[in-house]
Design an enzyme around this catalytic site. Structure first.
Site, PDB file in Angstrom:
ATOM      1  CG  ASP A   1      -9.220   3.258   1.441  1.00 27.67           C
ATOM      2  OD1 ASP A   1      -8.516   3.186   0.147  1.00 27.67           O
ATOM      3  OD2 ASP A   1      -9.044   3.386   2.350  1.00 27.67           O
TER       4      ASP A   1
ATOM      5  CG  ASP B   1      -1.940   0.917   1.201  1.00 23.53           C
ATOM      6  OD1 ASP B   1      -2.002   1.780   0.453  1.00 23.53           O
ATOM      7  OD2 ASP B   1      -2.844   0.614   1.946  1.00 23.53           O
TER       8      ASP B   1
END
Ligand code: GLA
Length: 511
Positions: free
Chosen positions: A336, A276
């Site tokens: 997200d 990430d």
């Protein structure tokens, strides 16, 4: 002058004098406090799992106003309101209630006692120490490798299926939850339906040992034993890191330890890495995305252990164009997801244009599933599952598998829909039509049939129609409803159905 007047004047001038002295004292103390609070401060806060996080402040007092910045997880945020009055400091960052952080403080000797209120984590309270501007500076950028094509690891021939801890547990995930999820994956039938990976997301990390090896924090006493447990259930296990110095939750990242961390994951027996970007943008330039991901792609291959490589950088740099070259098996295409209809539909319906970049072993990832988390209706969750399956997206459940309702199970474990997602031909889905809120999308399958999704994003039920010719079909020999699990009557030229608001009718058409 009458004596009473004289008395009044004397009393009055005395009060004026006292007030003046008090004001001077107050001003003096404020000025003194202001000169004290100015500068760089760091507050070290224990997370309760054996790790600490730091919040930095640069306070710039001017009269009673205070400007400057607050670094939360190493990201600077401008102070939007700041004041110092007497010995009381008050600063605010963030303008919206959901990201507003407030800090109140007072000098205690040469330290600053701070109480910080965060919207998304427990309050922090403690004595901040003075620090230097260097403390908030990112580490020097490491050189990045020359580009080359990383060999295909041969994994993820169909979109990965499993579970990930973030959507439901975020920072609360621990060893017991992961074991519980592995147990539930088997007991619930999820394993039998094809779900395989049990993936730990952010917040498992501890500090590095003297040799620079990453360790786990108190929530995860033994990463290898945990992997062994998950493997003993016939499942696979995933782990998470960042190419930056910190992960998105502020834990230790892999920066400068890429090969070492890949070896550690392999030695512990991990089968999947979500990598990430997070704080990597403090160090690298956007042009570094590809070589930085390639570095970990190479490092994972070099371990000799089959490890699925999941790129998470929110779609930056058109990752779908180069994700496969750096060894990626999947790459996030968006920011997200959250457990709302709006959040899910805005992500899901934006994916059609890049669907053709998905190929066997290398998949677009519009983020993990929210099915079963409670923020959407059953129709909305069926839309979520249908859309992700048409897109050949990874199916990573994000709910608590130990407490699924029959309805959640029926959505996550609809084998006919899962078969669409996992279709070996991996032919990209195409948008056939879009009229206002009504979207029709279709995807040819390996057996010559075509799956068609009729989606109604609107607020009222709608009759939707698609002609066989729009799908390149000359009639249909059978039509099966994949949510109702039944054959429908054949029709000559077209198909029509009433589709509920925010819902879907998903059919498989055989010629
Ligand atoms: C980012 C990712 C999420 C999750 C969190 C963890 O926001 O996009 O999927 O991994 O970080 O901190």
């Amino acid at each position: 002058m009458k004596p009473a007047h004289v008395q009044f004047m004397l009393r009055h001038s005395g009060q004026v004098l006292i007030s003046a002295i008090a004001a001077l004292l107050l001003l003096g103390s404020a000025a003194c406090t202001q000169s004290h609070v100015g500068g760089f401060w760091v507050l070290n806060v224990s997370r309760g799992d054996g790790t600490d996080y730091k919040t930095f402040f640069e306070l710039k007092p001017s009269g009673h106003q205070v400007g400057g910045s607050v670094w939360i997880d190493y990201y600077p945020q401008t102070i939007t309101e700041g004041s110092v009055s007497g010995d009381k400091l008050h600063v605010v960052v963030g303008r919206n209630p959901q990201d507003r952080v407030t800090a109140d403080g007072a000098m205690e000797g040469d330290r600053l006692h701070l109480h910080i209120h965060f919207p998304d984590r427990p309050d922090a309270d403690g004595l901040a120490e003075r620090t230097t501007p260097q403390a908030v500076a990112p580490p020097a950028r490491l050189p990045v490798p020359q580009l080359h094509d990383v060999r295909d690891n041969g994994l993820a021939r169909t979109p990965p299926m499993g579970w990930n801890s973030w959507n439901k547990f975020a920072g609360k995930v621990d060893d017991a939850a992961v074991r519980g999820m592995a147990d539930a994956m088997v007991a619930s039938g999820m394993k039998a339906a094809g779900y395989t990976y049990v993936n730990i997301d952010d917040t498992w990390q501890g500090d590095r040992d003297a040799q620079g090896n990453i360790t786990s924090n108190r929530k995860f006493p033994d990463m290898k034993a945990l992997a062994d447990y998950v493997h003993s259930k016939g499942l696979k296990i995933g782990i998470y890191s960042s190419p930056g110095p910190q992960t998105c939750a502020g834990y230790e990242g892999s920066y400068g330890h890429e090969e070492q961390d890949a070896k550690t994951y392999a030695a512990w027996g991990y089968d999947y890495l979500k990598y990430d970007w997070c704080s990597a943008d403090r160090v690298y330039k956007p042009a570094d995305l590809q070589p930085v991901y390639q570095k970990m792609g190479d490092a994972l291959l070099a371990t000799g252990r089959p490890i699925v490589f999941s790129l998470c950088e929110y779609g930056m740099g058109d990752v779908w164009k180069w994700g496969a070259k750096v060894g990626g098996n999947l790459w996030r295409t968006t920011g997200d997801i959250d457990d709302t209809w709006k959040g899910m539909e805005q992500i899901g319906f934006r994916q059609f244009d890049i669907a053709s970049y998905a190929q066997v072993g290398h998949w677009n990832d519009p983020d993990m599933l929210e099915i079963g988390n409670g923020g959407m209706t059953a129709d909305e969750y069926r839309t979520h599952m249908s859309l992700w399956s048409l897109l050949a997206a990874p199916l990573l459940a994000g709910n608590d598998l130990r407490t699924m309702t029959p309805e959640t199970k029926s959505i996550l474990m609809n084998k006919e829909v899962i078969a669409i997602d996992q279709d070996p031909a991996a032919t990209p889905v195409k948008k056939i039509s879009e009229q206002g809120a009504l979207v029709v999308a279709a995807r040819p399958l390996h057996d010559g049939s075509t799956v068609v999704g009729l989606f109604n994003r609107g607020d009222a039920p709608a009759i939707m129609t698609v002609s066989w010719s729009a799908l390149g079909l000359h009639g249909a020999s059978s039509v099966r409803d994949l949510w109702a699990h039944k054959e429908l009557a054949k029709t000559a030229d077209s198909f029509a159905a009433e589709v509920p608001s925010h819902g879907v009718v998903l059919i498989k058409v055989k010629r």
